[in-house]
Design a protein around this motif. Structure first.
Motif, PDB file in Angstrom:
ATOM      1  N   LEU A   1       0.847  -1.213   0.000  1.00 47.36           N
ATOM      2  CA  LEU A   1       0.000   0.000   0.000  1.00 47.36           C
ATOM      3  C   LEU A   1       0.875   1.254   0.000  1.00 47.36           C
ATOM      4  CD1 LEU A   1      -2.777  -1.219   2.464  1.00 47.36           C
ATOM      5  CD2 LEU A   1      -3.062  -0.718   0.028  1.00 47.36           C
ATOM      6  N   ARG A   2       1.982   1.181   0.745  1.00 46.78           N
ATOM      7  CA  ARG A   2       2.924   2.328   0.794  1.00 46.78           C
ATOM      8  C   ARG A   2       3.488   2.592  -0.606  1.00 46.78           C
ATOM      9  NH1 ARG A   2       5.787   0.277   4.856  1.00 46.78           N
ATOM     10  NH2 ARG A   2       4.462   0.952   6.555  1.00 46.78           N
ATOM     11  N   LEU A   3       3.833   1.500  -1.292  1.00 45.25           N
ATOM     12  CA  LEU A   3       4.389   1.623  -2.640  1.00 45.25           C
ATOM     13  C   LEU A   3       3.345   2.223  -3.600  1.00 45.25           C
ATOM     14  CD1 LEU A   3       7.053   0.767  -4.126  1.00 45.25           C
ATOM     15  CD2 LEU A   3       5.775  -1.226  -4.931  1.00 45.25           C
ATOM     16  N   ALA A   4       2.104   1.757  -3.457  1.00 39.09           N
ATOM     17  CA  ALA A   4       1.032   2.279  -4.318  1.00 39.09           C
ATOM     18  C   ALA A   4       0.846   3.773  -4.071  1.00 39.09           C
ATOM     19  CB  ALA A   4      -0.264   1.532  -4.046  1.00 39.09           C
ATOM     20  N   LEU A   5       0.963   4.181  -2.806  1.00 42.05           N
ATOM     21  CA  LEU A   5       0.833   5.609  -2.480  1.00 42.05           C
ATOM     22  C   LEU A   5       1.986   6.407  -3.070  1.00 42.05           C
ATOM     23  CD1 LEU A   5      -0.228   5.580   1.277  1.00 42.05           C
ATOM     24  CD2 LEU A   5      -1.453   6.666  -0.597  1.00 42.05           C
ATOM     25  N   GLU A   6       3.168   5.814  -2.968  1.00 38.96           N
ATOM     26  CA  GLU A   6       4.371   6.507  -3.444  1.00 38.96           C
ATOM     27  C   GLU A   6       4.329   6.686  -4.967  1.00 38.96           C
ATOM     28  OE1 GLU A   6       7.860   4.481  -1.954  1.00 38.96           O
ATOM     29  OE2 GLU A   6       8.960   5.145  -3.736  1.00 38.96           O
ATOM     30  N   PHE A   7       3.997   5.602  -5.688  1.00 41.86           N
ATOM     31  CA  PHE A   7       3.952   5.665  -7.152  1.00 41.86           C
ATOM     32  C   PHE A   7       2.693   6.373  -7.643  1.00 41.86           C
ATOM     33  CE2 PHE A   7       6.728   1.641  -8.052  1.00 41.86           C
ATOM     34  CZ  PHE A   7       7.856   2.361  -7.683  1.00 41.86           C
ATOM     35  N   GLY A   8       1.611   6.233  -6.884  1.00 43.19           N
ATOM     36  CA  GLY A   8       0.326   6.785  -7.310  1.00 43.19           C
ATOM     37  C   GLY A   8      -0.419   5.785  -8.170  1.00 43.19           C
TER      38      GLY A   8
ATOM     39  N   VAL B   1      -6.306   9.310  -0.973  1.00 43.50           N
ATOM     40  CA  VAL B   1      -6.304   8.235  -1.984  1.00 43.50           C
ATOM     41  C   VAL B   1      -7.724   7.981  -2.496  1.00 43.50           C
ATOM     42  CG1 VAL B   1      -5.401   5.926  -2.469  1.00 43.50           C
ATOM     43  CG2 VAL B   1      -4.875   7.042  -0.304  1.00 43.50           C
ATOM     44  N   PRO B   2      -7.927   8.039  -3.814  1.00 44.66           N
ATOM     45  CA  PRO B   2      -9.219   7.629  -4.352  1.00 44.66           C
ATOM     46  C   PRO B   2      -9.373   6.105  -4.234  1.00 44.66           C
ATOM     47  CG  PRO B   2      -7.838   8.697  -6.033  1.00 44.66           C
ATOM     48  CD  PRO B   2      -6.973   8.447  -4.840  1.00 44.66           C
ATOM     49  N   VAL B   3     -10.495   5.664  -3.685  1.00 44.20           N
ATOM     50  CA  VAL B   3     -10.701   4.219  -3.571  1.00 44.20           C
ATOM     51  C   VAL B   3     -12.052   3.820  -4.177  1.00 44.20           C
ATOM     52  CG1 VAL B   3      -9.389   4.088  -1.392  1.00 44.20           C
ATOM     53  CG2 VAL B   3     -11.880   4.168  -1.301  1.00 44.20           C
ATOM     54  N   MET B   4     -12.078   2.604  -4.709  1.00 44.44           N
ATOM     55  CA  MET B   4     -13.346   1.967  -5.052  1.00 44.44           C
ATOM     56  C   MET B   4     -13.551   0.873  -4.021  1.00 44.44           C
ATOM     57  SD  MET B   4     -12.952   1.743  -9.177  1.00 44.44           S
ATOM     58  CE  MET B   4     -14.602   1.178  -9.605  1.00 44.44           C
TER      59      MET B   4
ATOM     60  N   VAL C   1      -5.601   0.498   7.357  1.00 44.26           N
ATOM     61  CA  VAL C   1      -4.152   0.640   7.122  1.00 44.26           C
ATOM     62  C   VAL C   1      -3.913   1.728   6.067  1.00 44.26           C
ATOM     63  CG1 VAL C   1      -2.060  -0.521   6.281  1.00 44.26           C
ATOM     64  CG2 VAL C   1      -3.673  -1.783   7.714  1.00 44.26           C
ATOM     65  N   LEU C   2      -4.711   1.697   5.014  1.00 41.05           N
ATOM     66  CA  LEU C   2      -4.529   2.674   3.929  1.00 41.05           C
ATOM     67  C   LEU C   2      -4.793   4.095   4.434  1.00 41.05           C
ATOM     68  CD1 LEU C   2      -3.926   3.055   0.907  1.00 41.05           C
ATOM     69  CD2 LEU C   2      -6.360   2.728   0.439  1.00 41.05           C
ATOM     70  N   SER C   3      -5.806   4.229   5.264  1.00 44.67           N
ATOM     71  CA  SER C   3      -6.129   5.556   5.809  1.00 44.67           C
ATOM     72  C   SER C   3      -4.951   6.087   6.642  1.00 44.67           C
ATOM     73  CB  SER C   3      -7.400   5.452   6.653  1.00 44.67           C
ATOM     74  OG  SER C   3      -7.618   6.646   7.350  1.00 44.67           O
ATOM     75  N   ASP C   4      -4.387   5.224   7.481  1.00 45.18           N
ATOM     76  CA  ASP C   4      -3.239   5.640   8.313  1.00 45.18           C
ATOM     77  C   ASP C   4      -2.052   6.038   7.428  1.00 45.18           C
ATOM     78  OD1 ASP C   4      -4.679   5.087  10.536  1.00 45.18           O
ATOM     79  OD2 ASP C   4      -3.666   3.188  11.014  1.00 45.18           O
TER      80      ASP C   4
END
Ligand SMILES: Cc1ncc(COP(=O)(O)O)c(C=O)c1O
Length: 436
Positions: free
Chosen positions: A123-130, A156-159, A144-147
Motif C-alpha cells: 500500500l505504501r508503494l502504491a501511495l508513493e507511485f500513485g 487516496v481515491p478508492v473503489m 491501514v490505507l487511511s493511516d
C-alpha cells in the motif's frame, strides 16, 4: 486441420506446404529447433487485435470507459508493453506487478490496485507511485490505507469491491462472486455498507466508486447483468447516505474464451448487453453515469499464444490407453491439473494428417496428475513429433513453477516473420542464484 484447433489458434496461423503450422509468419518446427521446447509463442497481431476489438466494443456503447489489462494473466514486460501501446491501463495485485507496470511506463492514472490482502508495504508503494484508484477489499485494508495516506499527507481515491452474491457458473477455483468467497465485501450482510461508511469518514480516503468481479471464464452475460443491477443500486444508495461518489463503476473482467469446443459470446455481445444494462440502471436510479472500468485478462492474452512441446516416450497399455509424454507439463501449465482446464492439441509438424488414434498427453513431472490433455485424437505419434497447444497465453506461463527443478520455458513474440525474445528459457544458474 481440426476445426476446434483452427478456431482457437492465433489469427495469423496457417499450415505451410510442408504441413507445418506457422504463426506470425514463422514455422513452429523451425522455432522449436532454434529456441527448444517447451516453447511459448505469442502472436503480436492477435494480442493487438484482441486489445482493439474489446476496447472498440465498449467504446461503441458507453461514453466514458477505460480498459485495464489484468496483469495476473501474464505480466512479462514484453506483453505489458504491447498492451500499453494499445492505450490500455493495467490492474495490478502485488508489489511485483506494481513495479512491472512502472517498469514498462504505465502512468499512475492508468493503474488500479487490487488484492484481498495487500500488505502495508504494498500500500505504501502504491501511495508513493500513485494509482488511479485502490480497490479496497476489506475493513483492515481500509484502516491501514487511511493511516498510511494520512502519514504521507495524501488523499487516496478508492473503489469498494463488493460481493454481490451472484454465481458466475464457472469452476469453483476461479469463481469469486458468490457469498462464500475470500474476495469482496458482501452487500447482503451489510458489511459492504459498513465499509463504505467508514471510507466516507476515514481521513486520507476518498471513495469514488463501486467494483465487483465475479470470476473467470464466465461463458454467459446473465451473471454480469444481475450483478450490475445489485451493485449500481447499492452504489446509488451509498451516494445518498454518505460522502460517497459514484464516479467510477467496474464489473471487473472474467469474460470466457473458447475452450476445447465451447462457444462463448462475442466481445460485441458481452459489451453491448453490459453497457446497455449499466446505462439503463443509472437512468432508473437517477444517478449521473459513472465512467465504466473494465479489467480483462484471459480474453486479451489466451488466444495470443501457443505452446510447443516435443513428444518423447510413448506407451500403450493393452485394454487401457495410450500415453504420449512431452517435454513440459504441469511446471509450465498447471491449469489442467489445478482446475481441469481443457485444451485442444495438434501435431505441429503434420497438421494435414488425419487423427486416427487416442492419446492421453502427459507431462514429464513426478505427479500422476501431470496431465495436459485427458484424451486427444491425433495422427499416430512418433518420438520427436511436435505438439501444439492453443489458447495458453493466459495464466499458464504466469503460473509456471520450478517443480522438479524445471527451467521455466522460453517465451517469444512473433510478428510478420520477426522474433522477439520475451523471456529466455531459465538455466540451472538461474535456479540456484538465490540459494546460499
Ligand atoms: C479483480 C480481478 N479483475 C480482473 C480479473 C481478470 O479476469 P480474467 O482474466 O478472467 O479476465 C481478475 C482475475 O481473476 C480479478 O481478480
Amino acid at each position: 486441420m481440426d476445426s476446434i484447433v483452427a478456431s482457437q489458434l492465433p489469427i495469423t496461423a496457417n499450415v505451410n506446404d510442408l504441413g507445418h503450422l506457422e504463426v506470425g509468419g514463422r514455422d513452429l518446427v523451425d522455432l522449436q529447433r532454434e529456441y527448444g521446447s517447451p516453447l511459448y509463442v505469442f502472436d503480436e497481431a492477435t494480442l493487438r487485435e484482441n486489445c482493439r476489438i474489446w476496447k472498440r466494443a465498449f467504446e461503441d456503447h458507453v461514453p466514458r470507459v477505460q480498459m485495464f489489462y489484468a496483469a495476473k494473466a501474464l505480466a512479462y514486460s514484453g506483453i505489458l508493453d504491447v498492451i500499453r501501446q494499445e492505450g490500455w491501463g493495467v490492474d495490478v495485485v502485488s508489489e511485483g506487478e506494481i513495479r512491472a507496470a512502472r517498469h514498462v511506463g504505465f502512468s499512475s492514472k492508468d493503474v488500479v490496485f487490487h488484492g484481498n490482502n495487500k500488505t502495508p508495504d504494498e500500500l505504501r508503494l502504491a501511495l508513493e507511485f500513485g494509482t488511479k484508484v485502490v480497490v479496497v477489499d476489506n475493513e483492515y485494508e481500509l484502516s491501514v490505507l487511511s493511516d498510511l495516506a494520512t502519514q504521507a499527507g495524501k488523499t487516496v481515491p478508492v473503489m469498494i469491491r463488493v460481493n454481490p452474491d451472484v454465481d458466475p457458473h464457472t469452476h469453483e477455483h476461479i469463481s469469486t462472486g458468490q457469498l462464500d468467497s475470500k474476495f469482496g465485501l458482501p452487500i447482503s450482510t451489510g458489511l459492504a455498507e459498513k465499509v463504505c461508511r467508514q471510507a466516507s469518514e476515514a481521513p486520507g480516503i476518498k471513495p469514488v466508486g463501486i467494483h465487483f468481479h465475479l470470476g473467470s471464464q464466465i461463458e454467459t452475460v446473465e451473471p454480469y447483468l444481475a450483478a450490475i443491477d445489485l451493485a449500481m443500486k447499492f452504489g446509488a444508495e451509498m451516494t445518498q447516505k454518505y460522502d460517497f461518489r459514484l464516479d467510477f463503476f467496474s464489473p471487473g473482467g472474467g469474460f470466457g474464451v473458447r475452450q476445447n469446443g465451447t462457444e462463448v459470446p462475442t466481445p460485441e455481445y458481452f459489451a453491448s448487453r453490459i453497457s446497455e444494462r449499466f446505462q439503463e440502471s443509472a437512468r432508473q436510479l437517477g444517478v449521473a453515469l459513472p465512467t465504466l472500468l473494465l479489467e480483462l485478462g484471459r480474453s486479451v492474452v489466451a488466444q495470443a499464444a501457443v505452446a510447443v512441446y516435443m513428444v518423447g516416450s510413448l506407451k500403450h497399455i493393452d485394454g487401457v490407453r495410450s500415453f504420449a509424454a512431452v517435454d513440459g507439463g504441469m511446471s509450465d501449465n498447471i491449469r489442467p491439473a489445478l482446475y481441469g482446464a481443457e485444451y485442444p492439441i495438434a501435431v505441429a509438424n503434420r497438421m494435414d494428417e488425419p487423427a486416427t488414434q487416442s492419446y492421453r498427453i502427459v507431462g514429464k513431472y513426478c505427479e500422476s496428475g501431470d496431465v495436459l490433455v485427458n484424451e486427444a485424437k491425433l495422427p499416430t505419434l512418433e518420438h520427436g513429433d511436435l505438439l501444439v497447444m492453443p489458447m495458453v497465453g493466459a495464466y499458464a506461463p504466469a503460473m509456471a513453477s520450478n517443480y522438479n527443478m524445471a527451467y521455466k520455458p522460453a517465451v517469444i513474440m512473433v510478428s510478420e516473420g520477426e522474433v522477439r525474445m520475451i523471456r529466455r528459457r531459465e538455466s540451472f544458474e538461474d535456479l540456484i542464484r538465490l540459494e546460499s
